[in-house]
Design a protein around this motif. Structure first.
Motif, short mmCIF file in Angstrom:
data_model
loop_
_atom_site.label_atom_id
_atom_site.label_comp_id
_atom_site.label_asym_id
_atom_site.label_seq_id
_atom_site.Cartn_x
_atom_site.Cartn_y
_atom_site.Cartn_z
N GLN A 1 3.95 5.32 5.79
CA GLN A 1 3.19 4.08 5.79
C GLN A 1 4.04 2.85 6.08
O GLN A 1 3.58 1.72 5.91
CB GLN A 1 2.47 3.92 4.45
CG GLN A 1 1.49 5.05 4.15
CD GLN A 1 0.64 4.76 2.94
OE1 GLN A 1 0.00 3.71 2.83
NE2 GLN A 1 0.60 5.70 2.00
N GLY A 2 5.28 3.07 6.49
CA GLY A 2 6.09 1.95 6.96
C GLY A 2 7.17 1.47 6.04
O GLY A 2 7.97 0.61 6.44
N LEU A 3 7.24 1.97 4.82
CA LEU A 3 8.30 1.54 3.89
C LEU A 3 9.52 2.43 4.12
O LEU A 3 9.71 3.45 3.47
CB LEU A 3 7.82 1.64 2.45
CG LEU A 3 8.76 1.09 1.36
CD1 LEU A 3 9.13 -0.36 1.64
CD2 LEU A 3 8.14 1.22 -0.01
N THR A 4 10.34 2.04 5.06
CA THR A 4 11.49 2.85 5.44
C THR A 4 12.63 1.95 5.88
O THR A 4 12.45 0.74 6.10
CB THR A 4 11.12 3.81 6.58
OG1 THR A 4 12.25 4.61 6.90
CG2 THR A 4 10.69 3.03 7.81
N ARG B 1 0.83 -1.21 0.00
CA ARG B 1 0.00 0.00 0.00
C ARG B 1 0.87 1.25 0.00
O ARG B 1 0.51 2.26 -0.64
CB ARG B 1 -0.92 -0.02 1.21
CG ARG B 1 -1.86 -1.22 1.25
CD ARG B 1 -2.68 -1.26 2.53
NE ARG B 1 -3.50 -2.46 2.61
CZ ARG B 1 -3.07 -3.62 3.07
NH1 ARG B 1 -1.83 -3.74 3.50
NH2 ARG B 1 -3.86 -4.67 3.08
N ALA B 2 1.97 1.20 0.72
CA ALA B 2 2.89 2.34 0.71
C ALA B 2 3.46 2.57 -0.68
O ALA B 2 3.57 3.72 -1.15
CB ALA B 2 4.00 2.12 1.73
N LEU B 3 3.82 1.49 -1.36
CA LEU B 3 4.34 1.61 -2.72
C LEU B 3 3.29 2.20 -3.66
O LEU B 3 3.59 3.10 -4.45
CB LEU B 3 4.77 0.23 -3.24
CG LEU B 3 5.13 0.17 -4.72
CD1 LEU B 3 6.37 1.00 -5.02
CD2 LEU B 3 5.34 -1.27 -5.17
N LEU B 4 2.06 1.73 -3.56
CA LEU B 4 1.00 2.23 -4.44
C LEU B 4 0.73 3.71 -4.19
O LEU B 4 0.51 4.48 -5.14
CB LEU B 4 -0.27 1.41 -4.24
CG LEU B 4 -1.44 1.73 -5.19
CD1 LEU B 4 -1.03 1.53 -6.63
CD2 LEU B 4 -2.65 0.87 -4.84
N SER B 5 0.78 4.14 -2.94
CA SER B 5 0.54 5.55 -2.63
C SER B 5 1.65 6.43 -3.21
O SER B 5 1.38 7.44 -3.87
CB SER B 5 0.44 5.75 -1.11
OG SER B 5 -0.59 4.96 -0.56
N GLY B 6 2.89 6.05 -2.96
CA GLY B 6 4.00 6.83 -3.51
C GLY B 6 4.04 6.79 -5.02
O GLY B 6 4.34 7.81 -5.67
N ALA B 7 3.73 5.64 -5.62
CA ALA B 7 3.74 5.53 -7.07
C ALA B 7 2.65 6.39 -7.70
O ALA B 7 2.86 7.02 -8.74
CB ALA B 7 3.54 4.07 -7.48
N ALA B 8 1.46 6.44 -7.09
CA ALA B 8 0.38 7.27 -7.63
C ALA B 8 0.77 8.75 -7.61
O ALA B 8 0.51 9.48 -8.58
CB ALA B 8 -0.90 7.04 -6.82
N LEU B 9 1.41 9.19 -6.54
CA LEU B 9 1.80 10.60 -6.44
C LEU B 9 2.87 10.94 -7.47
O LEU B 9 2.78 11.96 -8.18
CB LEU B 9 2.29 10.89 -5.02
CG LEU B 9 2.72 12.34 -4.74
CD1 LEU B 9 1.58 13.30 -5.03
CD2 LEU B 9 3.18 12.47 -3.29
N ILE B 10 3.90 10.11 -7.57
CA ILE B 10 4.97 10.42 -8.52
C ILE B 10 4.48 10.28 -9.95
O ILE B 10 4.97 10.97 -10.87
CB ILE B 10 6.19 9.49 -8.25
CG1 ILE B 10 7.48 10.13 -8.77
CG2 ILE B 10 6.01 8.13 -8.88
CD1 ILE B 10 7.92 11.31 -7.99
N TRP B 11 3.51 9.42 -10.18
CA TRP B 11 2.95 9.24 -11.52
C TRP B 11 2.16 10.48 -11.95
O TRP B 11 2.26 10.94 -13.09
CB TRP B 11 2.05 8.01 -11.54
CG TRP B 11 1.28 7.83 -12.79
CD1 TRP B 11 1.76 7.49 -14.03
CD2 TRP B 11 -0.14 7.99 -12.95
NE1 TRP B 11 0.73 7.41 -14.93
CE2 TRP B 11 -0.43 7.71 -14.30
CE3 TRP B 11 -1.17 8.31 -12.08
CZ2 TRP B 11 -1.74 7.76 -14.79
CZ3 TRP B 11 -2.47 8.36 -12.57
CH2 TRP B 11 -2.74 8.10 -13.91
N ILE B 12 1.39 11.05 -11.04
CA ILE B 12 0.64 12.28 -11.35
C ILE B 12 1.59 13.42 -11.69
O ILE B 12 1.38 14.17 -12.65
CB ILE B 12 -0.28 12.65 -10.18
CG1 ILE B 12 -1.37 11.59 -10.01
CG2 ILE B 12 -0.90 14.02 -10.38
CD1 ILE B 12 -2.25 11.80 -8.79
#
Length: 455
Positions: free
Chosen positions: A121-124, A81-92
């Motif tokens: 979201q924990g991906l660190t 979920r953390a990956l999908l959130s960051g990917a959506a933001l950088i994609w926009i």
């Protein structure tokens, strides 16, 4: 392994099938910027290929969530979920840049925000292994700074190398394949569940690149743009962070025996753990050289130029396709060499094989300097550039113009092709569209001019 392969195939299929409609959408919306001074292609080519890649990422995560053997990754970890959130933001941010050319500092801020969203979201990175010492725990702000730095460096390294058709997608695909083998070995060989997210991320990343490559190979029909290059860079960084900061090195049982023996035994494992950017060593080297070169010349580090590694390969005489293959070769050699050494560091055959392949790579780099001519009997089995040149009767009959003579009139240019809808200043017109267009088929006869394209 079967579930990972299924996820990879679904991601590749969705990306491949969506790239065609996305290309027509990019042409219709006018997402075809003018040729810049640093570009090596000669015809306007649609961008926004990252749209298809993002939906391929979503499809891969959705399929993996419904597979019995991979569903535990979503239940035990919040990293997908953390990956999908960051990917959506950088994609926009990438889509906006492909369409409107936003400022470089704004993109840099967006990259840092996307990395911060994943950290929240924990991906660190929670700890780092140090040879001879063991596991060193990081404070919250130390882990955040290190994670953001790794994400930003990886994204820009991939973005910088995105200069030729199929170059970025192919190099990242090779890096993802090497990372997949390493993370899968940790997960399956050592039974460490913390390595499962990184294994899933790299499998999906390979599918995204493989699905886009058929549309992006020379001559490219569509570019991935910043929406694609920053996206795959973020996914690769997320896999590296997951392996580096989530897998406890003590679980690998490498700190046994004396300190010297433990350090020697742990060294091969520390190479991919502490230096995940060695997997993308070529893009990182290109990034560092670009920053040093531009700063030395008094320019901004974000200023575009034609001094990248792929530009230099073209300047010394390599063709577009051969320059891309050479970059593939060195990326695969470094990535798989590091992974092979981490598995069997005691084998001298691996070191000798890497040295021998490096020598082969140097010979490939020097091919334009030495162009051998094949004997007459072997000319049918070698490319045309290695055959002996013969003067055709038609060429011999062409008269030579004297100094000061007028050149013949050039043929009349064709009418420009209308692309997109009319804007405020009139219709967007370009003199050609690279590859097959939405209004006609791809020409069977490639352009004979010496020029490459950017992919």
């Amino acid at each position: 392994m079967r579930d990972y392969l299924l996820t990879l195939c679904v991601t590749a299929a969705v990306t491949y099938l969506l790239t065609g409609p996305v290309r027509k959408f990019a042409i219709a919306t006018g997402a075809m910027p003018e040729i810049r001074a640093r570009d090596v292609h000669r015809e306007p080519t649609p961008r926004l290929g990252g749209i298809a890649m993002f939906f391929g990422l979503c499809a891969g995560l959705l399929v993996a969530d419904h597979l019995q053997n991979l569903n535990s990754v979503f239940e035990l970890s919040n990293e997908p979920r953390a990956l999908l959130s960051g990917a959506a933001l950088i994609w926009i941010i990438g889509v906006l840049d492909d369409k409107f050319e936003i400022d470089a500092l704004i993109k840099l801020g967006g990259q840092m925000i996307a990395a911060g969203v994943m950290v929240m979201q924990g991906l660190t990175i929670l700890w780092i292994p140090v040879p001879g010492i063991g596991t060193v725990s990081l404070t919250s702000w130390q882990g955040t700074l290190l994670t953001v730095a790794l994400v930003v460096i990886t994204i820009n390294a991939v973005n910088f190398v995105d200069g030729l058709d199929g170059l970025a997608a192919g190099m990242v695909c090779l890096a993802a394949a090497a990372f997949f083998l390493y993370s899968y070995r940790i997960w399956y060989g050592y039974m460490i569940e913390a390595a499962a997210p990184a294994t899933l991320f790299t499998a999906i990343l390979m599918g995204m690149c493989l699905g886009f490559l058929p549309h992006n190979m020379h001559p490219a029909r569509i570019f991935m743009g910043d929406s694609g290059s920053m996206l795959i860079g973020l996914v690769l960084a997320a896999a590296a962070i997951s392996v580096t900061g989530q897998v406890d090195p003590d679980a690998l049982k490498i700190f046994e025996g004396s300190t010297r023996q433990a350090t020697h035994a742990a060294l091969p494992v520390f190479i991919p753990l502490l230096l995940p950017l060695t997997i993308i060593a070529i893009p990182v080297a290109d990034l560092v050289l670009a920053i040093v070169r531009r700063t030395w010349n008094g320019q901004s580090p974000f200023a575009a130029d034609r001094g990248h590694l792929h530009h230099r390969l073209l300047e010394i005489g390599h063709s577009h396709s051969r320059a891309v293959l050479i970059m593939y070769f060195w990326s695969a050699l470094i990535a798989f060499g590091v992974v092979a050494y981490s598995v069997h560091s005691a084998s001298m055959w691996i070191v000798l094989a890497i040295v021998a392949l490096s020598a082969v790579g140097l010979v490939l780099l020097l091919l334009p300097r030495f162009t051998p001519r094949a004997p007459r009997w072997a000319e049918a089995f070698v490319p045309p550039r290695y055959r002996r040149r013969t003067v055709q009767p038609e060429q011999a009959a062409v008269p030579t113009l004297a100094y000061g003579a007028e050149l013949p009139e050039a043929p009349e240019e064709r009418a420009p092709v209308t692309v997109g809808a009319p804007g405020a200043g009139g219709v967007n017109r370009v003199h050609g569209v690279n590859g097959a267009t939405a209004i006609g088929p791809r020409s069977r006869f490639p352009d004979g001019r010496k020029a490459g394209t950017r992919g």
